[in-house]
Design a protein around this motif. Structure first.
Motif, PDB file in Angstrom:
ATOM      1  N   TYR A  57     133.221  43.425  16.274  1.00  0.00           N
ATOM      2  CA  TYR A  57     132.621  42.652  15.198  1.00  0.00           C
ATOM      3  C   TYR A  57     133.579  41.534  14.803  1.00  0.00           C
ATOM      4  CZ  TYR A  57     130.587  47.322  14.743  1.00  0.00           C
ATOM      5  OH  TYR A  57     130.010  48.537  15.007  1.00  0.00           O
ATOM      6  N   TYR A 101     134.380  38.927  11.541  1.00  0.00           N
ATOM      7  CA  TYR A 101     134.144  38.619  10.137  1.00  0.00           C
ATOM      8  C   TYR A 101     135.004  37.424   9.742  1.00  0.00           C
ATOM      9  CZ  TYR A 101     131.658  43.018   9.148  1.00  0.00           C
ATOM     10  OH  TYR A 101     130.744  44.043   9.110  1.00  0.00           O
ATOM     11  N   PHE A 148     130.021  38.639   7.561  1.00  0.00           N
ATOM     12  CA  PHE A 148     129.774  39.069   8.932  1.00  0.00           C
ATOM     13  C   PHE A 148     129.323  37.895   9.786  1.00  0.00           C
ATOM     14  CE2 PHE A 148     128.552  41.584  12.445  1.00  0.00           C
ATOM     15  CZ  PHE A 148     127.271  41.230  12.834  1.00  0.00           C
ATOM     16  N   GLN A 159     128.224  40.648  16.175  1.00  0.00           N
ATOM     17  CA  GLN A 159     128.611  41.938  16.749  1.00  0.00           C
ATOM     18  C   GLN A 159     128.232  41.984  18.219  1.00  0.00           C
ATOM     19  OE1 GLN A 159     126.293  45.283  15.466  1.00  0.00           O
ATOM     20  NE2 GLN A 159     127.389  46.735  16.762  1.00  0.00           N
ATOM     21  N   PHE A 180     138.666  38.078  10.946  1.00  0.00           N
ATOM     22  CA  PHE A 180     138.956  39.454  11.335  1.00  0.00           C
ATOM     23  C   PHE A 180     138.061  39.880  12.487  1.00  0.00           C
ATOM     24  CE2 PHE A 180     141.960  40.938   8.315  1.00  0.00           C
ATOM     25  CZ  PHE A 180     141.681  40.338   7.096  1.00  0.00           C
ATOM     26  N   SER A 187     134.467  49.610  16.725  1.00  0.00           N
ATOM     27  CA  SER A 187     134.051  50.982  16.508  1.00  0.00           C
ATOM     28  C   SER A 187     133.631  51.564  17.849  1.00  0.00           C
ATOM     29  CB  SER A 187     132.903  51.073  15.507  1.00  0.00           C
ATOM     30  OG  SER A 187     131.723  50.503  16.032  1.00  0.00           O
ATOM     31  N   GLY A 233     130.872  53.326  18.629  1.00  0.00           N
ATOM     32  CA  GLY A 233     129.490  53.040  18.979  1.00  0.00           C
ATOM     33  C   GLY A 233     128.761  52.428  17.818  1.00  0.00           C
ATOM     34  N   GLY A 234     127.515  52.825  17.648  1.00  0.00           N
ATOM     35  CA  GLY A 234     126.708  52.170  16.625  1.00  0.00           C
ATOM     36  C   GLY A 234     126.724  52.829  15.266  1.00  0.00           C
ATOM     37  N   ILE A 250     134.213  51.468  11.175  1.00  0.00           N
ATOM     38  CA  ILE A 250     134.718  50.223  11.742  1.00  0.00           C
ATOM     39  C   ILE A 250     136.173  50.048  11.332  1.00  0.00           C
ATOM     40  CG2 ILE A 250     134.489  47.717  11.662  1.00  0.00           C
ATOM     41  CD1 ILE A 250     131.523  48.075  11.266  1.00  0.00           C
TER      42      ILE A 250
END
Lengths: 110, 112
Positions: free
Chosen positions: B33, B35, B45, B48, B90, B94, B96-97, B101
């Motif tokens: 991800y 940010y 955000f 991803q 940033f 992670s 997975g889903g 994070i």
């Protein structure tokens, strides 16, 4: 979309207890996270709630009420190093994207 | 140390230029991800990726783009830079889903 509200700033005394509130509006709630962030540093994971109730982890506890769209982070036995921003983040839907509130800047005074 | 590595840590560049920020996720993490955090603002955000494919898109400007490579590292490309793009960027990862994070230390971008 989401709307996440938390107080901008709070002040507390070393050794005391402070509660930081977070309210949210979301169409597909799938978990709420709290992160701590010192100025200019990376957010660090504190807690995760997906079911109603209280999660305790040492001096930090987090509470969630899904029906009220409400969470709080409780910090006990405050230390000077707890001075930081505390970020409430909500995960919505099947994905893992987190939407963050603006953060609460906590100042701990002697 | 979260295990997420970002480079460079600091970058100063001029308006109109293009920069690339790099991120290596934690070992075993498939999701990355990005940010953006401007001064005194919350984390916004951007985008991803999951195992090389775009999974979700946030408020990412058209001047910005990202990709995730087969080795799972990711790059965020920022072009035609403006003063307002100055921020802390940033990267997070992670497994997975539906997992926690973890954030890298960030890349400070200053546009002058």
């Amino acid at each position: 979309g989401q709307n996440i509200d938390q107080p901008t700033e709070m002040t507390a005394t070393e050794g005391a207890i402070v509660q930081i509130n977070c309210t949210y509006q979301t169409s597909g709630f799938n978990g709420l996270f709290w992160y701590q962030q010192h100025a200019g540093e990376a957010p660090t994971f504190l807690s995760y709630n997906v079911l109603d109730g209280l999660e305790e982890k040492g001096r930090f506890s987090s509470f969630l009420s899904r029906s009220k769209g409400y969470s709080y982070l409780l910090l006990k036995e405050l230390q000077m190093k707890d001075s930081a921003s505390y970020l409430c983040a909500v995960r919505e839907g099947a994905g893992n994207m987190l939407t963050f509130g603006g953060g609460t800047r906590l100042m701990v005074k002697p | 140390d979260s295990g997420v590595t970002q480079t460079p840590k600091h970058l100063i560049t001029a308006t109109g230029q293009r920069v690339t920020l790099r991120c290596s996720p934690r070992s075993g993490d498939l999701s990355v991800y990005w940010y953006q955090q401007s001064l005194d603002q919350g984390l916004q955000f951007l985008i991803q990726y999951y195992n090389g494919e775009e999974r979700a898109k946030g408020n990412i400007l058209e001047r910005f783009s990202a990709q995730q490579f087969p080795d799972l590292h990711s790059e965020l490309n920022l072009s035609s830079l403006e003063l307002g793009d100055s921020a802390l960027y940033f990267c997070a990862s992670s497994v997975g889903g539906t997992n926690t994070i973890y954030f890298g230390e960030g890349s400070w971008l200053t546009v002058v």
